[in-house]
Write an enzyme that holds these catalytic residues in place. Structure first.
Site, PDB file in Angstrom:
ATOM      1  N   HIS A  42      -3.510  -1.788  -4.134  1.00  0.00           N
ATOM      2  CA  HIS A  42      -4.984  -1.849  -4.086  1.00  0.00           C
ATOM      3  C   HIS A  42      -5.520  -0.423  -3.920  1.00  0.00           C
ATOM      4  CE1 HIS A  42      -5.272  -1.257   0.349  1.00  0.00           C
ATOM      5  NE2 HIS A  42      -4.034  -1.684   0.269  1.00  0.00           N
ATOM      6  N   SER A  83       0.817  -1.219   0.000  1.00  0.00           N
ATOM      7  CA  SER A  83       0.000   0.000   0.000  1.00  0.00           C
ATOM      8  C   SER A  83       0.850   1.268   0.000  1.00  0.00           C
ATOM      9  CB  SER A  83      -0.971  -0.012   1.183  1.00  0.00           C
ATOM     10  OG  SER A  83      -1.580  -1.265   1.320  1.00  0.00           O
TER      11      SER A  83
END
Lengths: 245, 74
Positions: free
Chosen positions: A145, A122
């Protein structure tokens, strides 16, 4: 009273020093541990959660930006430090804190190299690409994501726009500091079927290099070698510059 | 605050406020470190916060080292 106390205190201190010395002799068989010369390469370990404006519960391992940012300034200012290695094993964290750390590393004038070990998920992705050159070990992964949010939403269109902008900031930083195309990064971010409970992609070592996200697969020795090369070429440039003057 | 992580919120946040009290960040002999208070009142080093790789070789600051109150008075 005071006069009586002071020699006592001194005696105590002597005792504790003697005790520490005894411990060292017992443990290592010598009274003085050999001191290594100052290192010209400093390390910045980024582990666990990247902590932002809210303090996380102590069960999380955290990296606090109020620690890292002054350290980066100190590294920039100290003439004895010539290079920086960023070690990443992070599960992400606060977007703003992560971007702040990334921008600080990217704007450092000294050569920097990052190594992704284990995971750089992330918000760890922009930090990994912020350095001049990046490495990933073969077994490490980076989860890409979309930015999400939990809790109460007031005003859906505004919130959506805000999240979209937040995500743009991350995407922009990653594309401008690595070789990955924006389209490719978005494809990875919104890919279906790779993660069980989410959309996105788990990018493993070799793939991260293939997509252009990370420069090379390698570990500590590669990173040290690269950093030394960069330090040397930096020195050459500086000496050439001073000759012209 | 927006959290960008593959972990779920429940894995990160907990409601027990007492857990904050035993964990502190202190400075000792010029080094910053995370310490955890033990039941007997001493502190145990859990993490050294330094960018100097040599600091991690210093036997006085290896994680797990127990600091007694005497260490703080020096």
């Amino acid at each position: 009273m005071r006069n009586e106390e002071e020699p006592n205190k001194e005696g105590q201190e002597d005792q504790s020093q003697a005790k520490a010395l005894m411990q060292k002799i017992q443990q290592l068989g010598q009274s003085q541990v050999a001191q290594a010369p100052d290192s010209n390469i400093h390390i910045l370990p980024i582990i666990g959660q990247i902590e932002g404006h809210v303090q996380l519960p102590p069960k999380n391992k955290t990296t606090k930006y109020e620690h890292l940012i002054p350290q980066i300034i100190a590294i920039e200012q100290n003439p004895k430090i010539e290079g920086l290695i960023v070690l990443l094993n992070t599960v992400g964290g606060d977007v703003e804190a992560g971007l702040a750390i990334s921008e600080m590393i990217a704007s450092l004038s000294k050569p920097s190299v990052s190594i992704v070990l284990g995971g750089g998920h992330s918000i760890g992705v922009p930090i990994a690409v912020a350095t001049d050159y990046s490495y990933i070990v073969e077994t490490a992964t980076m989860t890409i994501h979309p930015v999400r949010m939990n809790g109460l939403v007031i005003g859906v269109p505004q919130t959506f726009e805000y999240m979209e902008k937040m995500q743009e900031r991350v995407l922009d930083f990653v594309t401008s500091h690595s070789n990955i195309e924006e389209e490719k990064l978005k494809d990875l971010m919104f890919a279906k079927g790779n993660l069980t409970r989410d959309i996105g992609t788990n990018v493993i070592g070799d793939d991260a290099v293939k997509y252009g996200l990370i420069n090379e697969v390698g570990g500590v020795s590669h990173a040290m070698k690269k950093l030394k090369e960069m330090i040397d070429s930096n020195k050459d440039q500086q000496s050439e510059g001073s000759m012209i003057q | 605050m927006i959290h960008y992580t593959p972990l779920s919120e429940f894995d990160i946040i907990e409601d027990d406020p007492s857990s904050y009290e035993n964990n502190k960040i202190i400075s000792l002999k010029g080094r910053t470190m995370k310490v955890q208070k033990m039941d007997d009142g001493n502190f145990q080093i859990t993490q050294l916060l330094s960018t100097d790789p040599q600091d991690y070789l210093d036997t006085d600051f290896i994680p797990g080292t127990i600091l007694s109150l005497q260490d703080f008075q020096e």
